[in-house]
Design an enzyme around this catalytic site. Structure first.
Site, PDB file in Angstrom:
ATOM      1  N   VAL A   9    -101.349  27.079  16.372  1.00 25.57           N
ATOM      2  CA  VAL A   9    -100.070  27.745  16.627  1.00 25.57           C
ATOM      3  C   VAL A   9    -100.172  28.634  17.856  1.00 25.57           C
ATOM      4  O   VAL A   9     -99.292  28.644  18.728  1.00 25.57           O
ATOM      5  CB  VAL A   9     -99.659  28.577  15.387  1.00 25.57           C
ATOM      6  N   GLU A  43    -112.365  33.374  16.402  1.00 24.78           N
ATOM      7  CA  GLU A  43    -112.642  31.986  16.810  1.00 24.78           C
ATOM      8  C   GLU A  43    -111.463  31.470  17.616  1.00 24.78           C
ATOM      9  O   GLU A  43    -110.313  31.692  17.237  1.00 24.78           O
ATOM     10  CB  GLU A  43    -112.769  31.087  15.579  1.00 24.78           C
ATOM     11  N   PRO A  78     -76.334  -6.027  25.424  1.00 22.46           N
ATOM     12  CA  PRO A  78     -75.817  -7.238  24.807  1.00 22.46           C
ATOM     13  C   PRO A  78     -74.638  -7.049  23.859  1.00 22.46           C
ATOM     14  O   PRO A  78     -74.054  -8.022  23.412  1.00 22.46           O
ATOM     15  CB  PRO A  78     -77.027  -7.773  24.038  1.00 22.46           C
ATOM     16  N   ASP A  89     -66.422  -7.293  32.584  1.00 22.34           N
ATOM     17  CA  ASP A  89     -66.493  -8.718  32.249  1.00 22.34           C
ATOM     18  C   ASP A  89     -66.043  -8.990  30.832  1.00 22.34           C
ATOM     19  O   ASP A  89     -65.991  -8.079  30.019  1.00 22.34           O
ATOM     20  CB  ASP A  89     -67.965  -9.150  32.264  1.00 22.34           C
ATOM     21  N   LYS A 115     -65.062 -13.480  32.907  1.00 20.92           N
ATOM     22  CA  LYS A 115     -65.298 -14.890  33.205  1.00 20.92           C
ATOM     23  C   LYS A 115     -65.499 -15.615  31.888  1.00 20.92           C
ATOM     24  O   LYS A 115     -66.205 -15.142  31.021  1.00 20.92           O
ATOM     25  CB  LYS A 115     -66.583 -15.044  34.017  1.00 20.92           C
ATOM     26  N   GLY A 148     -72.289  -7.380  31.186  1.00 23.77           N
ATOM     27  CA  GLY A 148     -73.020  -7.594  29.943  1.00 23.77           C
ATOM     28  C   GLY A 148     -74.510  -7.698  30.235  1.00 23.77           C
ATOM     29  O   GLY A 148     -74.913  -8.184  31.295  1.00 23.77           O
ATOM     30  N   ASP A 172     -78.102  -7.276  31.435  1.00 23.79           N
ATOM     31  CA  ASP A 172     -78.673  -6.683  32.648  1.00 23.79           C
ATOM     32  C   ASP A 172     -77.994  -7.307  33.862  1.00 23.79           C
ATOM     33  O   ASP A 172     -77.818  -8.526  33.910  1.00 23.79           O
ATOM     34  CB  ASP A 172     -80.182  -6.981  32.689  1.00 23.79           C
ATOM     35  N   THR A 194     -81.154  -6.915  28.408  1.00 25.51           N
ATOM     36  CA  THR A 194     -80.649  -8.274  28.565  1.00 25.51           C
ATOM     37  C   THR A 194     -80.524  -8.961  27.201  1.00 25.51           C
ATOM     38  O   THR A 194     -81.181  -8.561  26.227  1.00 25.51           O
ATOM     39  CB  THR A 194     -81.558  -9.067  29.524  1.00 25.51           C
ATOM     40  N   MET A 243     -76.489 -19.245  28.241  1.00 22.58           N
ATOM     41  CA  MET A 243     -75.382 -20.176  28.500  1.00 22.58           C
ATOM     42  C   MET A 243     -75.748 -21.586  28.031  1.00 22.58           C
ATOM     43  O   MET A 243     -75.471 -22.567  28.716  1.00 22.58           O
ATOM     44  CB  MET A 243     -75.042 -20.193  30.001  1.00 22.58           C
ATOM     45  N   GLY A 275     -75.374 -11.771  19.484  1.00 22.79           N
ATOM     46  CA  GLY A 275     -76.511 -10.949  19.081  1.00 22.79           C
ATOM     47  C   GLY A 275     -76.257  -9.462  19.219  1.00 22.79           C
ATOM     48  O   GLY A 275     -75.526  -9.028  20.102  1.00 22.79           O
TER      49      GLY A 275
HETATM   50  N1  SAH Z   1     -76.456 -10.511  32.393  1.00 21.11           N
HETATM   51  C1  SAH Z   1     -76.446 -11.000  31.045  1.00 21.11           C
HETATM   52  C2  SAH Z   1     -76.347 -12.497  30.986  1.00 21.11           C
HETATM   53  C3  SAH Z   1     -75.087 -13.056  31.555  1.00 21.11           C
HETATM   54  S1  SAH Z   1     -74.984 -14.804  31.380  1.00 21.11           S
HETATM   55  C4  SAH Z   1     -77.683 -10.502  30.311  1.00 21.11           C
HETATM   56  O1  SAH Z   1     -78.596  -9.972  30.934  1.00 21.11           O
HETATM   57  O2  SAH Z   1     -77.714 -10.632  29.092  1.00 21.11           O
HETATM   58  C5  SAH Z   1     -74.072 -14.967  29.906  1.00 21.11           C
HETATM   59  C6  SAH Z   1     -74.936 -15.455  28.782  1.00 21.11           C
HETATM   60  O3  SAH Z   1     -75.699 -14.416  28.244  1.00 21.11           O
HETATM   61  C7  SAH Z   1     -74.183 -16.002  27.603  1.00 21.11           C
HETATM   62  O4  SAH Z   1     -73.744 -17.312  27.821  1.00 21.11           O
HETATM   63  C8  SAH Z   1     -75.217 -15.930  26.533  1.00 21.11           C
HETATM   64  O5  SAH Z   1     -76.124 -16.996  26.641  1.00 21.11           O
HETATM   65  C9  SAH Z   1     -75.956 -14.673  26.885  1.00 21.11           C
HETATM   66  N2  SAH Z   1     -75.517 -13.533  26.094  1.00 21.11           N
HETATM   67  C10 SAH Z   1     -75.017 -12.372  26.539  1.00 21.11           C
HETATM   68  N3  SAH Z   1     -74.764 -11.522  25.530  1.00 21.11           N
HETATM   69  C11 SAH Z   1     -75.139 -12.153  24.403  1.00 21.11           C
HETATM   70  C12 SAH Z   1     -75.140 -11.801  23.008  1.00 21.11           C
HETATM   71  N4  SAH Z   1     -74.721 -10.603  22.593  1.00 21.11           N
HETATM   72  N5  SAH Z   1     -75.596 -12.712  22.127  1.00 21.11           N
HETATM   73  C13 SAH Z   1     -76.034 -13.902  22.545  1.00 21.11           C
HETATM   74  N6  SAH Z   1     -76.062 -14.281  23.817  1.00 21.11           N
HETATM   75  C14 SAH Z   1     -75.619 -13.424  24.751  1.00 21.11           C
END
Ligand code: SAH
Length: 464
Positions: free
Chosen positions: A23, A44, A225, A248, A270, A301, A303, A331, A383, A412
């Site tokens: 302490v 000590e 994600p 996006d 997209k 979405g 990274d 990612t 994708m 996910g």
């Molecule tokens: N920049 C993103 C990827 C863009 S490409 C990254 O780093 O995650 C788009 C693809 O990412 C989707 O077609 C799918 O394959 C994947 N993706 C992104 N979010 C996701 C999720 N929550 N669950 C599953 N696949 C995901």
């Protein structure tokens, strides 16, 4: 208010620490950080404490406490496990008017240690007056997350210019506006992004001209994600200060909700094979908005540098001399793997992992299939839903065993996450039997079998 917070200058002042254990060591470290000279008294004394005292111009007295030890000290810490002794030290200190802290005995203290967030020269102190120190520490932890580690550097930068600005702007109100602008705008952002010289240059310009900075800035931010909890601190901070947000389709609504309320929101989403706004137009949009002086958040979405076309966007910005910063995100591969209980590498099963685009061009996928056939590697297909039959078939045709485990993860890390597991031979058929919603990710490799042991996250549906 039971205690008045004051900040104690201890540089080169003598502080008495009675006690030589863990302490005492903890308190001594703080005191040493504040530049105090230490007098440690105890029969000590632990080695680390001795070393600490040795590093400063202090002294260690290996004996019991004596009242004479109080002479010349500006602060006393009693950290012994001898309660009567602690009480005696407290009484003697207070009769001499010397501030005293008795560890874990608030009643015997005239001063108490707060929980500290140290962004020197910026320091935040939190206390519960000794009633609930754990609560104070939890609040400190929250504050830690709000204040970027580089705030101290910002304060140091401000110090350099403080006198000059005071001379320039005699009016307090004017100075307040000036500094608010510095601490919330591009200058602060430069410092947070580690561009100290840039920050200093901008501040110099601002002091010289007083003119507002004409150019805005673009933040290319990975939103992860889906689960908003997976945002980074920096992402959240920039989301809360940007003037405009371009996002996006992949960015979850719950994440958009965390952006500044009054920020303009522009959807540039997209869909597969259907680009709502062509990429060139998005690039141009970013440039134009920044040129209007706006702080533009480009939210992506996952990274931004992984299948995110982030590189193209900032190439365009760089070509126009527009300041930008890139904030990495989790990612999809990392997010989905973690939430589905599938480690992407594993000592026994996979020594490497590849992120691959499974996007079909004219119905085919031009990929180095032969390389993918090697065992002990994990393949992650982004994708890859439409191309799934082709992907499985090509991997088998190029020598990857048909019994290789494979998983498809839908949405996910979100409440709608569903995981389908099978093998290269049957995954495609299995998935075909269900209604699957994008986005989805495909993971191929022996690591998939670990899911049975390691899955912890349950989405809306039972696992398949
Ligand atoms: N920049 C993103 C990827 C863009 S490409 C990254 O780093 O995650 C788009 C693809 O990412 C989707 O077609 C799918 O394959 C994947 N993706 C992104 N979010 C996701 C999720 N929550 N669950 C599953 N696949 C995901």
């Amino acid at each position: 208010m039971d205690f008045l917070p004051l900040f104690h200058k201890l540089q080169d002042r003598l502080v008495l620490v009675v006690g030589g254990g863990e302490v005492a060591l903890r308190k001594a470290r703080l005191l040493a950080d504040a530049g105090a000279r230490l007098r440690v008294v105890a029969p000590e004394v632990r080695d680390e404490l001795r070393e600490l005292v040795g590093q400063g111009a202090g002294e260690v007295l290996l004996r019991s406490y004596q009242p004479g030890d109080l002479s010349g000290v500006v602060l006393i810490i009693a950290a012994t496990d001898d309660e009567p002794l602690n009480a005696q030290i407290s009484v003697q200190a207070q009769s001499l008017g010397i501030p005293v802290n008795v560890v874990d005995a608030p009643k015997l203290c005239s001063v108490i240690f707060p929980a500290i967030v140290d962004r020197s020269p910026l320091i935040v102190a939190v206390t519960s007056g000794g009633d609930a120190p754990v609560l104070a520490r939890l609040i400190r932890a929250k504050i830690e997350t709000w204040i970027p580690a580089t705030y101290g550097q910002l304060a140091a930068l401000a110090k350099k210019f403080r006198a000059q600005v005071k001379g320039l702007l005699p009016d307090v109100q004017q100075r307040r506006v000036f500094w608010e602008d510095v601490f919330q705008g591009q200058i602060a952002e430069s410092v947070f992004a580690g561009k100290l010289q840039e920050g200093e240059r901008l501040l110099e310009e601002k002091v010289a001209g007083g003119a507002p900075l004409a150019l805005g800035e673009v933040y290319l931010v990975g939103a992860g994600p889906g689960d908003p909890d997976l945002l980074t601190f920096r992402a959240l901070r920039l989301m809360q200060q940007a003037d405009v947000v371009l996002y996006d389709r992949l960015v979850a609504p719950a994440i958009i909700e965390l952006c500044r309320r009054d920020a303009e929101r522009i959807y540039v989403g997209k869909q597969r094979a259907e680009h709502a706004v062509p990429q060139e137009q998005i690039n141009q949009h970013l440039v134009n908005l920044a040129k209007e002086g706006k702080r533009v958040l480009r939210l992506k979405g996952g990274d931004p540098f992984i299948f995110g076309r982030g590189g193209e966007e900032i190439e365009e910005l760089a070509a126009h001399g527009i300041p930008f910063q890139v904030v990495p995100g989790i990612t999809a591969a990392s997010g989905c793997a973690a939430y589905a209980g599938i480690p992407l590498t594993h000592r026994d099963y996979a020594q490497s992992v590849r992120f691959v685009t499974g996007h079909l061009k004219n119905g085919s996928c031009n990929l180095p299939w032969a390389e993918f056939a090697a065992p002990s590697q994990t393949l992650v297909f982004y994708m890859g839903l439409v191309g799934l039959p082709l992907i499985c078939q090509q991997l088998i045709a190029h020598g990857r065993s048909a019994s290789t485990p494979a998983a498809l993860i839908q949405q996910g890390t979100t409440r709608n996450q569903r995981v389908f597991t099978g093998t290269l031979a049957n995954l495609s058929e299995l998935v075909g039997q269900h209604e699957v919603h994008a986005p989805t990710l495909v993971i191929v490799g022996e690591v998939v079998q670990l899911r049975d042991k390691l899955a912890w996250f349950e989405g809306a549906q039972a696992q398949i």
